[in-house]
Design a protein around this motif. Structure first.
Motif, PDB file in Angstrom:
ATOM      1  N   TYR A 241      64.518  44.769  53.518  1.00  0.00           N
ATOM      2  CA  TYR A 241      65.489  45.814  53.811  1.00  0.00           C
ATOM      3  C   TYR A 241      64.812  47.012  54.471  1.00  0.00           C
ATOM      4  O   TYR A 241      63.589  47.179  54.387  1.00  0.00           O
ATOM      5  CB  TYR A 241      66.229  46.274  52.542  1.00  0.00           C
ATOM      6  CG  TYR A 241      65.338  46.694  51.401  1.00  0.00           C
ATOM      7  CD1 TYR A 241      64.766  47.977  51.370  1.00  0.00           C
ATOM      8  CD2 TYR A 241      65.059  45.823  50.349  1.00  0.00           C
ATOM      9  CE1 TYR A 241      63.955  48.365  50.340  1.00  0.00           C
ATOM     10  CE2 TYR A 241      64.230  46.199  49.310  1.00  0.00           C
ATOM     11  CZ  TYR A 241      63.681  47.479  49.302  1.00  0.00           C
ATOM     12  OH  TYR A 241      62.859  47.869  48.276  1.00  0.00           O
ATOM     13  N   GLU A 242      65.644  47.808  55.162  1.00  0.00           N
ATOM     14  CA  GLU A 242      65.171  49.040  55.791  1.00  0.00           C
ATOM     15  C   GLU A 242      65.838  50.219  55.105  1.00  0.00           C
ATOM     16  O   GLU A 242      67.061  50.274  55.007  1.00  0.00           O
ATOM     17  CB  GLU A 242      65.531  49.053  57.288  1.00  0.00           C
ATOM     18  CG  GLU A 242      64.796  47.982  58.089  1.00  0.00           C
ATOM     19  CD  GLU A 242      65.270  47.936  59.540  1.00  0.00           C
ATOM     20  OE1 GLU A 242      66.307  48.563  59.839  1.00  0.00           O
ATOM     21  OE2 GLU A 242      64.604  47.273  60.346  1.00  0.00           O
ATOM     22  N   LYS A 243      65.007  51.168  54.662  1.00  0.00           N
ATOM     23  CA  LYS A 243      65.522  52.335  53.939  1.00  0.00           C
ATOM     24  C   LYS A 243      65.414  53.572  54.827  1.00  0.00           C
ATOM     25  O   LYS A 243      64.348  53.842  55.387  1.00  0.00           O
ATOM     26  CB  LYS A 243      64.726  52.545  52.640  1.00  0.00           C
ATOM     27  CG  LYS A 243      65.188  53.738  51.823  1.00  0.00           C
ATOM     28  CD  LYS A 243      64.561  53.767  50.448  1.00  0.00           C
ATOM     29  CE  LYS A 243      63.084  54.083  50.501  1.00  0.00           C
ATOM     30  NZ  LYS A 243      62.517  54.354  49.161  1.00  0.00           N
ATOM     31  N   ASP A 244      66.513  54.304  54.949  1.00  0.00           N
ATOM     32  CA  ASP A 244      66.523  55.542  55.723  1.00  0.00           C
ATOM     33  C   ASP A 244      66.862  56.676  54.763  1.00  0.00           C
ATOM     34  O   ASP A 244      68.018  56.879  54.396  1.00  0.00           O
ATOM     35  CB  ASP A 244      67.568  55.467  56.846  1.00  0.00           C
ATOM     36  CG  ASP A 244      67.514  56.686  57.765  1.00  0.00           C
ATOM     37  OD1 ASP A 244      66.974  57.719  57.331  1.00  0.00           O
ATOM     38  OD2 ASP A 244      68.012  56.597  58.897  1.00  0.00           O
ATOM     39  N   GLU A 245      65.823  57.409  54.339  1.00  0.00           N
ATOM     40  CA  GLU A 245      66.046  58.465  53.347  1.00  0.00           C
ATOM     41  C   GLU A 245      66.789  59.661  53.927  1.00  0.00           C
ATOM     42  O   GLU A 245      67.483  60.375  53.209  1.00  0.00           O
ATOM     43  CB  GLU A 245      64.705  58.911  52.754  1.00  0.00           C
ATOM     44  CG  GLU A 245      64.065  57.840  51.878  1.00  0.00           C
ATOM     45  CD  GLU A 245      62.801  58.345  51.204  1.00  0.00           C
ATOM     46  OE1 GLU A 245      62.922  58.965  50.135  1.00  0.00           O
ATOM     47  OE2 GLU A 245      61.723  58.121  51.763  1.00  0.00           O
TER      48      GLU A 245
ATOM     49  N   SER B 150      70.630  55.745  53.386  1.00  0.00           N
ATOM     50  CA  SER B 150      71.226  54.423  53.589  1.00  0.00           C
ATOM     51  C   SER B 150      70.148  53.355  53.475  1.00  0.00           C
ATOM     52  O   SER B 150      68.958  53.623  53.662  1.00  0.00           O
ATOM     53  CB  SER B 150      71.900  54.334  54.962  1.00  0.00           C
ATOM     54  OG  SER B 150      70.941  54.451  55.987  1.00  0.00           O
ATOM     55  N   VAL B 151      70.571  52.142  53.158  1.00  0.00           N
ATOM     56  CA  VAL B 151      69.654  51.003  53.099  1.00  0.00           C
ATOM     57  C   VAL B 151      70.390  49.777  53.639  1.00  0.00           C
ATOM     58  O   VAL B 151      71.559  49.561  53.331  1.00  0.00           O
ATOM     59  CB  VAL B 151      69.148  50.769  51.650  1.00  0.00           C
ATOM     60  CG1 VAL B 151      70.289  50.511  50.688  1.00  0.00           C
ATOM     61  CG2 VAL B 151      68.144  49.628  51.602  1.00  0.00           C
ATOM     62  N   ASN B 152      69.718  49.003  54.500  1.00  0.00           N
ATOM     63  CA  ASN B 152      70.337  47.837  55.117  1.00  0.00           C
ATOM     64  C   ASN B 152      69.387  46.647  55.079  1.00  0.00           C
ATOM     65  O   ASN B 152      68.163  46.808  55.230  1.00  0.00           O
ATOM     66  CB  ASN B 152      70.692  48.137  56.588  1.00  0.00           C
ATOM     67  CG  ASN B 152      71.755  49.203  56.707  1.00  0.00           C
ATOM     68  OD1 ASN B 152      72.878  49.019  56.287  1.00  0.00           O
ATOM     69  ND2 ASN B 152      71.380  50.347  57.273  1.00  0.00           N
TER      70      ASN B 152
END
Length: 911
Positions: A251-255, A259-261
């Motif tokens: 997954y990719e986490k954008d703090e 969001s997390v995808n």
């Protein structure tokens, strides 16, 4: 450059406004000797005199000077407090429908009495909004002494009050309450079935205390009244067990965006895990039949990756309790929406509560815009002045302090690592403690506050008071003692605490706690004098040590929260100091700073334990915070644009509801609905351009029987020579009218009117509830339209309008159908017509209170006989070939058989 020169020469717009208030303040001061000479009765009589003058055509502005002078004299006689000149200015600002920014300790609570009294003279009620029940009760009892002395009534709305008690409190001249309670009362009132059951009496003037906390921080999410949905909670637990099997590569986490995808590899892995667990029977993860699984998977992933225990939430008594990121308070009874709260419950292994379905909701923005006149007060509003102006039309006025501010706000110290930062903080606390200087330390989470307290105790032997969501019950007591010499207080944020930190300690708090109420007068006076001397001696010690030292352990995303912490020091001209400590590992620096800074500092020779300290760093951090604030404002503004669409519809429905409750009977409305239903029914089966042999008279017969409860010879009519759809429509309407007249004769006209009114209100509530659910679903996926180069907001407006039109059509059909089929039972229980409780109350997400449903408007000895409810089945679980598996299908839903027609035009015609 030219702007700066002009401001120096002429002053800012704020300076000029403040200067212009000088004449008004002088006029109020001139009246003081005259009013001091009046008796209590003569002073109280001025209230009736003011009201007479209003009745003769004078305005509130005409009375302002005399009314403010009267309030000040009343405050001197009841509380022993005299309004300062800057407090009089604050009162004028509030009366003008503006926000008064006044520093902590300047007496905002006393300021509000001026504008409240003046506006309460109109007799339409003034609401004073606070952030919690404690402050509402405290201020109502404290400031209420002034109002009651001057002949006004005071009420207070708290959590556990009955409707009768609430109605009495709202009927008072001045009503104190929290934003949540006032908002919920508005929603509950619009779910009542009789006007006399409603508790609020309309909106006139509201003053919001801690206006930035309520109108900005609290306004991020709406107030919701909800009922239990029928979805199963088992899936949350099953999906939760799979999340730990995913790794960082999945997954990719954008703090920044919170969001997390899933990555492509993560999607494949998750799909395989779901198949192995037997949760995917066929197809891929993103097949239409698995859409519910995607939702559960995404929320479980967010719960594990983005939400941290004791930072974003805590576990208390087997429940997940949200922690407010701005105030650090536990938000009891609130729940995250869209299944996130259930995902957190599954993660922490506590009981997973059922999901809820929205029955009524409103954002704080739209609630507070109901007030024709609104004002606010806080210590920190200037940083958000643009948002207040754009969303609420409120101007912010920065008022000067009563005494000059002498606090020393030092430059931030920036360290490379968190360990170095905390070592420096501990050393500074130890130094202050030795010098008997009280210290207030602000942290951003429970975890960090308890870590710092433990470190101080173990390494330096210093005991501290910790104020966070775990100990919020002792909040007022801890803050009251935070100014004692040598005291160390560690708090998670400081927004809206409502209790001043006074050097030497809070005398009033100690008097109420340490002196028994049943002592004789002499002993009480002796002990009070001893306590007063002790507090004065402690204050002298704290002043000598430099006043309150405020330490920030890291910067918040919002400058306003930092300013709230800083503002606790330097109260009423007291000395004090403040300093923030940061590290490159802090969230703000890590997320919004630059990755190259650490390497650059190493190359510049920064040694371990050394800090960078320069005004330029402060300015750079302030600019970073401004960017974050601007982004957060855009997010809130965008959410409000979408909610405004629903708000327009809400106003229409609530206004229609009120009209129906006001009407003596709703016969005309029911007749109009029946005509529109028949007018829409006939063309479906007798299209205008179709030949008679193409008409579906059997289908028309079934629908007339289903909706109007009439067995008419429609097929025979279809064979008549030269008959047209207009004549068929007229015959159906005539038969329906006769059928209705027979019911009126059989039940009695009054009884039937009562039934019609009750049914109309109940069905309106039901269709509105279903409409809200459809809007929720539409809102969740509408942002994806942007990928097709379409504006999501315009798409939402258009489709929401179409859904509203469909809701009205459904309402007409259901009302016509129920009224046509209704029968009356003899001697039923009185509760039979009372709708079931509307579910659960939710402040911003959920809360475990029952909502008020209300009773039948009239005809309490009657009951409507209805069929047993049919269970709802999720669309993906329906077998197109097996109608038995469809459960309850909405008349306007697509038919589950897959024909593409609405259910009512397909299999629903025979239902």
């Amino acid at each position: 450059m030219f702007g700066a020169i002009a401001r120096k020469l002429f002053g800012t717009a704020n300076d000029r406004y403040i200067k212009g208030l000088g004449k008004t303040v002088a006029a109020i001061n001139d009246l003081e000797p005259e009013l001091e000479a009046l008796s209590d009765d003569a002073l109280r009589a001025r209230t009736a005199w003011f009201r007479d003058r209003l009745g003769q055509g004078e305005s509130l502005d005409d009375l302002l000077v005399e009314a403010f002078a009267t309030v000040r004299e009343g405050a001197k006689r009841t509380l022993g407090q005299r309004h300062y000149d800057v407090q009089l200015m604050g009162g004028v600002v509030l009366h003008g429908g503006k926000i008064a920014e006044m520093k902590t300790g300047e007496g905002k609570t006393l300021v509000s009495t001026l504008a409240v009294y003046l506006n309460a003279l109109e007799g339409q009620g003034v609401h004073v909004v606070t952030v919690n029940d404690y402050l509402a009760q405290r201020d109502a009892a404290w400031m209420g002494q002034i109002y009651e002395f001057l002949g006004l009534s005071v009420g207070c709305i708290t959590h556990a009050m009955t409707d009768a008690e609430r109605r009495a409190a709202y009927a008072c001249d001045v009503t104190y309450g929290t934003n949540n309670e006032l908002g919920f009362d508005y929603l509950r009132d619009n779910m009542k079935f009789r006007l006399e059951d409603m508790v609020q009496r309309g909106f006139r003037f509201g003053i919001v205390d801690e206006v930035d906390s309520i109108l900005i921080d609290e306004a991020r999410t709406p107030l919701i009244i909800s009922g239990m949905a029928e979805d199963s909670t088992e899936l949350y637990g099953k999906v939760n067990t799979l999340i730990p099997k995913l790794t960082d590569e999945h997954y990719e986490k954008d703090e920044k965006q919170r969001s997390v995808n899933l990555t492509e590899e993560g999607t494949e892995t998750a799909e395989q895990l779901l198949k192995d667990a037997g949760l995917i029977q066929s197809g891929s993860l993103y097949d239409l039949s698995n859409v519910s699984l995607v939702h559960h998977l995404n929320q479980a992933l967010r719960a594990h990756v983005l939400f941290e225990r004791d930072v974003h939430y805590m576990v208390k008594d087997g429940k997940i309790v949200i922690i407010d990121e701005f105030t650090g308070r536990a938000m009891e009874g609130r729940r995250y929406s869209e299944g996130l709260h259930q995902a957190l419950e599954a993660k922490e292994g506590v009981t997973v509560q059922n999901e809820n379905q929205t029955l009524a909701s409103i954002t704080f923005q739209n609630y507070f815009r109901l007030y024709p006149k609104l004002a606010g007060m806080t210590g920190t509003a200037m940083t958000e002045a643009g948002e207040f102006a754009e969303i609420y039309g409120l101007e912010v006025v920065d008022l000067p302090t009563h005494r000059p501010m002498v606090r020393d706000d030092m430059d931030d110290q920036v360290y490379r690592t968190t360990k170095e930062k905390y070592d420096a903080i501990v050393d500074l606390i130890e130094d202050c403690h030795k010098r008997q200087q009280p210290v207030l330390v602000g942290t951003v989470s429970i975890e960090k506050s308890e870590f710092l307290a433990q470190t101080l105790r173990k390494t330096k032997g210093i005991k501290s008071n910790v104020l966070n969501a775990r100990h919020h019950e002792q909040e007022a007591l801890i803050i009251a003692e935070a100014g004692v010499p040598g005291a160390v207080t560690i708090a998670t944020n400081m927004a809206g605490r409502g209790t001043d930190i006074q050097l030497g300690g809070n005398l009033d708090m100690r008097l109420s706690r340490e002196i028994a109420a049943d002592l004789d007068e002499a002993e009480h006076a002796r002990r009070a004098a001893a306590l007063r001397d002790e507090v004065e001696a402690r204050k002298a010690t704290a002043l000598e040590a430099g006043g309150l030292f405020v330490i920030g352990t890291e910067r918040h995303e919002s400058r306003r929260i930092d300013n709230q912490l800083r503002g606790r020091s330097g109260r009423q001209g007291d000395p004090g100091a403040s300093q923030f400590f940061l590290s490159l590992e802090d969230d703000l620096m890590r997320i919004f700073g630059t990755n190259r800074m650490d390497g650059m500092l190493r190359r510049l020779g920064l040694q371990e334990g050394e800090a960078i300290e320069h005004p330029w760093i402060n300015k750079a951090l302030e600019k970073a915070q401004q960017k974050v604030e601007a982004r957060n404002f855009e997010i809130r503004k965008n959410l409000l644009r979408f909610d405004d669409v629903m708000n327009d519809q809400r106003k229409v429905v609530y206004e229609q509801r009120r009209e129906l409750m006001t009407a003596a009977d709703v016969r005309e409305t029911v007749v109009d609905m029946r005509r529109e239903v028949v007018a829409g029914m006939v063309p479906k089966y007798m299209p205008a351009k179709a030949m008679p042999d193409e008409w579906d008279m059997a289908g028309l017969h079934r629908e007339v029987q289903d909706i109007l409860a009439l067995d008419l010879p429609c097929e025979d009519w279809g064979r008549e020579e030269g008959i047209a759809e207009a004549e068929v429509e007229e015959r159906i309407l005539e038969a329906a009218e006769q059928h209705h007249a027979q019911k009126a004769a059989r039940f009695g006209a009054e009884t039937l009117r009562a039934i019609e009114k009750s049914l109309l209100l109940q069905i309106l509530d039901q269709t509105w509830k279903e409409h809200l659910l459809q809007l929720d679903h539409l809102r969740q996926g509408i942002s994806l339209r942007a990928y097709g180069q379409r504006d999501p907001l315009n798409e939402y407006k258009q489709e929401a309008f179409e859904l509203f039109q469909a809701m009205l059509e459904t309402l007409r059909e259901r009302v016509t159908q129920f009224v046509s089929h209704v029968e009356v039972r003899e001697a039923p229980p009185p509760e039979a017509l009372v709708p079931r409780a509307a579910g659960r109350m939710q402040a911003h997400h959920d809360s475990p209170e029952p909502a008020v449903g209300g009773g039948a408007p009239e005809g309490e000895g009657l009951a409507v006989r209805t069929a047993e409810p049919v269970r709802h089945v999720a669309p993906e679980s329906r077998n197109p070939a097996d109608p038995e598996s469809w459960g309850k299908v909405g008349r306007n839903e697509p038919c589950p058989c897959g024909s593409g027609k609405k259910y009512k035009h397909c299999h629903g015609t025979a239902a």
